[in-house]
Design an enzyme around this catalytic site. Structure first.
Site, PDB file in Angstrom:
ATOM      1  N   ASN A   9       0.867  -1.181   0.000  1.00 39.43           N
ATOM      2  CA  ASN A   9       0.000   0.000   0.000  1.00 39.43           C
ATOM      3  C   ASN A   9       0.903   1.231   0.000  1.00 39.43           C
ATOM      4  OD1 ASN A   9      -1.808   2.040   0.483  1.00 39.43           O
ATOM      5  ND2 ASN A   9      -2.273   1.435   2.595  1.00 39.43           N
ATOM      6  N   TRP A  10       1.015   1.851  -1.158  1.00 39.78           N
ATOM      7  CA  TRP A  10       1.939   2.991  -1.280  1.00 39.78           C
ATOM      8  C   TRP A  10       1.360   4.265  -0.662  1.00 39.78           C
ATOM      9  CZ3 TRP A  10       3.947   2.567  -7.076  1.00 39.78           C
ATOM     10  CH2 TRP A  10       4.621   1.345  -7.224  1.00 39.78           C
ATOM     11  N   LYS A  11       0.110   4.221  -0.280  1.00 35.19           N
ATOM     12  CA  LYS A  11      -0.580   5.398   0.297  1.00 35.19           C
ATOM     13  C   LYS A  11      -0.401   6.614  -0.623  1.00 35.19           C
ATOM     14  CE  LYS A  11       0.184   3.438   4.810  1.00 35.19           C
ATOM     15  NZ  LYS A  11       0.073   3.588   6.234  1.00 35.19           N
ATOM     16  N   HIS A  95      -9.496   0.821   4.814  1.00 39.35           N
ATOM     17  CA  HIS A  95      -8.204   0.989   5.498  1.00 39.35           C
ATOM     18  C   HIS A  95      -8.413   1.897   6.705  1.00 39.35           C
ATOM     19  CE1 HIS A  95      -4.120   2.358   6.291  1.00 39.35           C
ATOM     20  NE2 HIS A  95      -3.716   1.266   5.691  1.00 39.35           N
ATOM     21  N   GLU A  97      -6.863   4.334   7.821  1.00 39.70           N
ATOM     22  CA  GLU A  97      -6.745   5.780   7.570  1.00 39.70           C
ATOM     23  C   GLU A  97      -8.027   6.330   6.955  1.00 39.70           C
ATOM     24  OE1 GLU A  97      -3.030   5.427   5.470  1.00 39.70           O
ATOM     25  OE2 GLU A  97      -2.090   4.868   7.372  1.00 39.70           O
ATOM     26  N   GLU A 167      -5.544  -5.285  10.412  1.00 37.12           N
ATOM     27  CA  GLU A 167      -4.550  -4.244  10.614  1.00 37.12           C
ATOM     28  C   GLU A 167      -4.852  -3.517  11.923  1.00 37.12           C
ATOM     29  OE1 GLU A 167      -2.502  -3.030   6.747  1.00 37.12           O
ATOM     30  OE2 GLU A 167      -4.225  -1.737   6.994  1.00 37.12           O
ATOM     31  N   GLY A 173       2.083   2.068  10.701  1.00 36.79           N
ATOM     32  CA  GLY A 173       2.994   3.199  10.559  1.00 36.79           C
ATOM     33  C   GLY A 173       3.662   3.612  11.864  1.00 36.79           C
ATOM     34  N   SER A 213       3.270  -2.338  10.313  1.00 34.50           N
ATOM     35  CA  SER A 213       4.722  -2.308  10.533  1.00 34.50           C
ATOM     36  C   SER A 213       5.427  -3.607  10.156  1.00 34.50           C
ATOM     37  CB  SER A 213       5.022  -1.918  11.987  1.00 34.50           C
ATOM     38  OG  SER A 213       4.527  -0.616  12.246  1.00 34.50           O
ATOM     39  N   GLY A 234       2.712  -1.162   4.331  1.00 39.03           N
ATOM     40  CA  GLY A 234       2.729   0.269   4.004  1.00 39.03           C
ATOM     41  C   GLY A 234       4.149   0.734   3.739  1.00 39.03           C
ATOM     42  N   GLY A 235       4.770   1.329   4.746  1.00 40.66           N
ATOM     43  CA  GLY A 235       6.090   1.952   4.593  1.00 40.66           C
ATOM     44  C   GLY A 235       7.115   1.085   3.877  1.00 40.66           C
TER      45      GLY A 235
HETATM   46  C1  PEP Z   1      -0.810  -0.017   5.852  1.00 43.00           C
HETATM   47  O1  PEP Z   1      -0.797   1.085   5.376  1.00 43.00           O
HETATM   48  O2  PEP Z   1      -1.721  -0.782   5.541  1.00 43.00           O
HETATM   49  C2  PEP Z   1       0.251  -0.405   6.789  1.00 43.00           C
HETATM   50  C3  PEP Z   1       0.157  -1.575   7.376  1.00 43.00           C
HETATM   51  O3  PEP Z   1       1.281   0.485   7.004  1.00 43.00           O
HETATM   52  P1  PEP Z   1       2.709   0.162   7.677  1.00 43.00           P
HETATM   53  O4  PEP Z   1       3.213  -1.125   7.069  1.00 43.00           O
HETATM   54  O5  PEP Z   1       3.574   1.329   7.331  1.00 43.00           O
HETATM   55  O6  PEP Z   1       2.479   0.019   9.136  1.00 43.00           O
END
Ligand code: PEP
Length: 253
Positions: A9-11, A95, A97, A167, A173, A213, A234-235
């Site tokens: 997920n590049w957000k 998600h 967010e 999640e 994040g 994470s 994500g990251g």
């Molecule tokens: C996400 O955006 O779905 C996520 C899990 O982010 P991260 O891996 O950065 O925690």
């Protein structure tokens, strides 16, 4: 046997040039990973160039959100058919967010899930508790509510075409990853909810991803758990080495 899915997920990151470069570098190394599905989810405006960049490779492309209506006066929104039209095969829905920053409810997620399924997109439906909910011992209750609300009216046939992502909001994040046992406990609960709502056979076919994470160094222990069928990343998905490292960990278990 459920094939592991590693989804990035590049957000709201990258620009056109870096999105294409990242997609190409993931695609160039996709051959190193066998038995695992790879998915990248760029911002909507870069879907088409990213689809072109991975064309002919095993990497699939998904969106991060969509609107449930097929077309009409919904300024700024994107329909499932539009996502399909530019080559997206998956869409992340609900998600945290979107739930917590943009105010999406389980009803919103449900409408989007049904619309995505009708358009033959694969929804990745996200659920997860807040830190205060976990600390209050309410994780199972929150997951049940989000599962029930987000998947209302999803048929036996349809549920086999979607993916669920657990999640925990406190892990997204933050660098604070759920322990493999914490993840497995909720994944097993989700599997039981699928059995309760559908049946054992159908429940056994639905992939449940963990997100929060995940990185190459912690992915192996998470992905080794029996009900963890992949990762929503994500990251770490913005770095090819990390993303591929997670996928390689998935291939090794
Ligand atoms: C996400 O955006 O779905 C996520 C899990 O982010 P991260 O891996 O950065 O925690």
């Amino acid at each position: 046997m459920r094939r592991k899915l590693i989804a990035g997920n590049w957000k709201m990151n990258t620009d056109r040039v870096t999105a294409v470069a990242l997609a190409k570098s993931v695609a160039a190394r996709a051959g190193e990973v066998s038995g695992v599905d790879l998915l990248v989810c760029p911002p909507n405006v870069y879907l088409y160039p990213v689809v072109q960049a991975v064309n002919g490779t095993a990497v699939r492309v998904g969106a991060q959100n969509m609107y449930h209506e097929p077309n009409g006066a919904f300024t700024g929104e994107t329909s499932a058919a539009m996502l399909r039209d530019v080559g997206a095969k998956f869409v992340i829905l609900g998600h945290s967010e979107r739930r917590h920053i943009l105010g999406e409810s389980d009803d919103d997620v449900n409408r989007k899930t049904l619309a995505a399924l009708a358009a033959e997109l694969v929804p990745i439906v996200c659920v997860g508790e807040l830190l205060e909910e976990r600390e209050a011992g309410r994780t199972a209750e929150v997951i049940r509510r989000q599962f029930t609300g987000s998947l209302a009216d999803v048929s036996e046939e349809q549920v086999q075409r979607l993916v669920i992502a657990y999640e925990p909001v406190w892990a997204i994040g933050t660098g604070k990853v759920a322990t493999p046992d914490q993840a497995e406990e909720v994944h097993a609960d989700l599997r039981s909810l699928l059995v309760e709502r559908y049946n054992e056979k159908i429940a056994g076919r639905v992939r449940i991803l963990y997100g929060g994470s995940v990185k190459a160094s912690n992915a192996g222990d998470l992905l080794a758990k029996p009900n963890v069928d992949g990762a929503l990343v994500g990251g770490a998905s913005l770095k090819t080495d990390e993303f591929l490292g997670i996928a390689l960990a998935g291939a090794a278990v």
